[in-house]
Design a protein around this motif. Structure first.
Motif, mmCIF file in Angstrom:
data_model
loop_
_atom_site.group_PDB
_atom_site.id
_atom_site.type_symbol
_atom_site.label_atom_id
_atom_site.label_comp_id
_atom_site.label_asym_id
_atom_site.label_seq_id
_atom_site.Cartn_x
_atom_site.Cartn_y
_atom_site.Cartn_z
ATOM 1 N N SER A 87 -30.964 -14.127 17.377
ATOM 2 C CA SER A 87 -32.332 -13.965 17.878
ATOM 3 C C SER A 87 -32.352 -13.818 19.396
ATOM 4 N N ALA A 88 -31.545 -14.597 20.089
ATOM 5 C CA ALA A 88 -31.495 -14.520 21.550
ATOM 6 C C ALA A 88 -31.044 -13.133 22.004
ATOM 7 N N TYR A 89 -30.051 -12.568 21.335
ATOM 8 C CA TYR A 89 -29.581 -11.230 21.684
ATOM 9 C C TYR A 89 -30.627 -10.172 21.361
ATOM 10 N N THR A 90 -31.246 -10.279 20.200
ATOM 11 C CA THR A 90 -32.150 -9.215 19.761
ATOM 12 C C THR A 90 -33.465 -9.187 20.530
ATOM 13 N N ARG A 91 -33.814 -10.277 21.196
ATOM 14 C CA ARG A 91 -35.038 -10.275 22.012
ATOM 15 C C ARG A 91 -34.938 -9.303 23.178
ATOM 16 N N SER A 92 -33.732 -9.090 23.689
ATOM 17 C CA SER A 92 -33.574 -8.237 24.870
ATOM 18 C C SER A 92 -33.052 -6.841 24.533
ATOM 19 N N LEU A 93 -32.816 -6.560 23.268
ATOM 20 C CA LEU A 93 -32.280 -5.258 22.864
ATOM 21 C C LEU A 93 -33.152 -4.642 21.776
ATOM 22 N N ALA A 94 -33.061 -3.339 21.648
ATOM 23 C CA ALA A 94 -33.748 -2.651 20.554
ATOM 24 C C ALA A 94 -32.782 -2.582 19.374
ATOM 25 N N ILE A 95 -32.786 -3.629 18.556
ATOM 26 C CA ILE A 95 -31.926 -3.695 17.380
ATOM 27 C C ILE A 95 -32.816 -3.888 16.168
ATOM 28 N N SER A 96 -32.590 -3.076 15.155
ATOM 29 C CA SER A 96 -33.310 -3.275 13.897
ATOM 30 C C SER A 96 -32.296 -3.508 12.785
ATOM 31 N N PHE A 97 -32.755 -4.179 11.751
ATOM 32 C CA PHE A 97 -31.887 -4.552 10.637
ATOM 33 C C PHE A 97 -32.396 -3.904 9.357
ATOM 34 N N HIS A 98 -31.475 -3.303 8.605
ATOM 35 C CA HIS A 98 -31.826 -2.640 7.353
ATOM 36 C C HIS A 98 -30.840 -3.037 6.267
ATOM 37 N N HIS A 99 -31.347 -3.187 5.080
ATOM 38 C CA HIS A 99 -30.491 -3.474 3.930
ATOM 39 C C HIS A 99 -29.962 -2.166 3.366
ATOM 40 N N VAL A 100 -28.691 -2.160 3.018
ATOM 41 C CA VAL A 100 -28.080 -1.039 2.307
ATOM 42 C C VAL A 100 -27.348 -1.594 1.100
ATOM 43 N N CYS A 101 -27.289 -0.810 0.037
ATOM 44 C CA CYS A 101 -26.571 -1.272 -1.153
ATOM 45 C C CYS A 101 -25.075 -1.326 -0.848
ATOM 46 N N ARG A 102 -24.373 -2.107 -1.627
ATOM 47 C CA ARG A 102 -22.942 -2.326 -1.387
ATOM 48 C C ARG A 102 -22.160 -1.009 -1.347
ATOM 49 N N SER A 103 -22.541 -0.042 -2.178
ATOM 50 C CA SER A 103 -21.805 1.225 -2.200
ATOM 51 C C SER A 103 -21.935 1.985 -0.876
ATOM 52 N N ALA A 104 -23.036 1.803 -0.168
ATOM 53 C CA ALA A 104 -23.211 2.451 1.139
ATOM 54 C C ALA A 104 -22.453 1.726 2.233
ATOM 55 N N ASN A 105 -21.985 0.535 1.939
ATOM 56 C CA ASN A 105 -21.308 -0.304 2.919
ATOM 57 C C ASN A 105 -19.853 -0.549 2.506
ATOM 58 N N LYS A 106 -19.321 0.338 1.657
ATOM 59 C CA LYS A 106 -18.016 0.070 1.038
ATOM 60 C C LYS A 106 -16.858 0.026 2.029
ATOM 61 N N GLU A 107 -16.921 0.827 3.116
ATOM 62 C CA GLU A 107 -15.819 0.800 4.087
ATOM 63 C C GLU A 107 -15.719 -0.571 4.746
ATOM 64 N N ALA A 108 -16.848 -1.096 5.206
ATOM 65 C CA ALA A 108 -16.842 -2.413 5.855
ATOM 66 C C ALA A 108 -16.466 -3.499 4.858
ATOM 67 N N ASP A 109 -16.962 -3.394 3.631
ATOM 68 C CA ASP A 109 -16.645 -4.383 2.603
ATOM 69 C C ASP A 109 -15.140 -4.409 2.328
ATOM 70 N N LYS A 110 -14.531 -3.245 2.210
ATOM 71 C CA LYS A 110 -13.087 -3.167 1.964
ATOM 72 C C LYS A 110 -12.300 -3.727 3.145
ATOM 73 N N MET A 111 -12.718 -3.359 4.379
ATOM 74 C CA MET A 111 -12.031 -3.870 5.559
ATOM 75 C C MET A 111 -12.140 -5.389 5.646
ATOM 76 N N ALA A 112 -13.298 -5.937 5.291
ATOM 77 C CA ALA A 112 -13.481 -7.394 5.340
ATOM 78 C C ALA A 112 -12.535 -8.078 4.363
#
Length: 129
Positions: A87-112
């Motif tokens: 929250s402290a970081y996002t108050r000073s930056l233009a950051i938005s958060f969006h949900h994506v299904c696991r299949s759209a996030n598969k590269e990061a999931d595999k790397m994790a």
């Protein structure tokens, strides 16, 4: 909250055309999936700040975490320090958060999953690492 196990986090930064700019992955120890998602979000924001980026969309595979980031759900007390820092970081930056299904996030999931047993967090300027 799930069964704790050896966990890793990862994220992929893409430009407005979808090209990978950089990625990160690393171990975070034994914890449940929700805490791993929160730590991945926190690390993403730290990297956004350190690279002096703004107007960023952070996509996550956990709808519960995204709802908490938007204030739609109450945060578990054990995650207060993570969400306070985010929250402290996002108050000073233009950051938005969006949900994506696991299949759209598969590269990061595999790397994790692959980074759970590594020794340190790594940054990559090529993808896949």
């Amino acid at each position: 909250m799930g069964n704790p196990s050896q966990a890793g986090i990862a994220g992929v930064l893409r430009n407005e055309r979808g090209k990978v700019v950089w990625a990160f992955a690393g171990p975070i120890g034994v914890m449940d999936a929700m805490e791993a998602e929160v730590q991945a979000t926190q690390q993403s924001i730290k990297l956004v700040v350190s690279h002096e980026l703004n107007d960023v969309v952070i996509e996550g595979g956990s709808l519960n975490i995204i709802k908490r980031l938007h204030g739609f759900l109450k945060n578990p007390w054990r995650f207060d320090s993570y969400f306070n820092e985010i929250s402290a970081y996002t108050r000073s930056l233009a950051i938005s958060f969006h949900h994506v299904c696991r299949s759209a996030n598969k590269e990061a999931d595999k790397m994790a999953r692959l980074s759970a047993f590594k020794e340190t967090l790594a940054l990559y300027d090529a993808f896949p690492p």
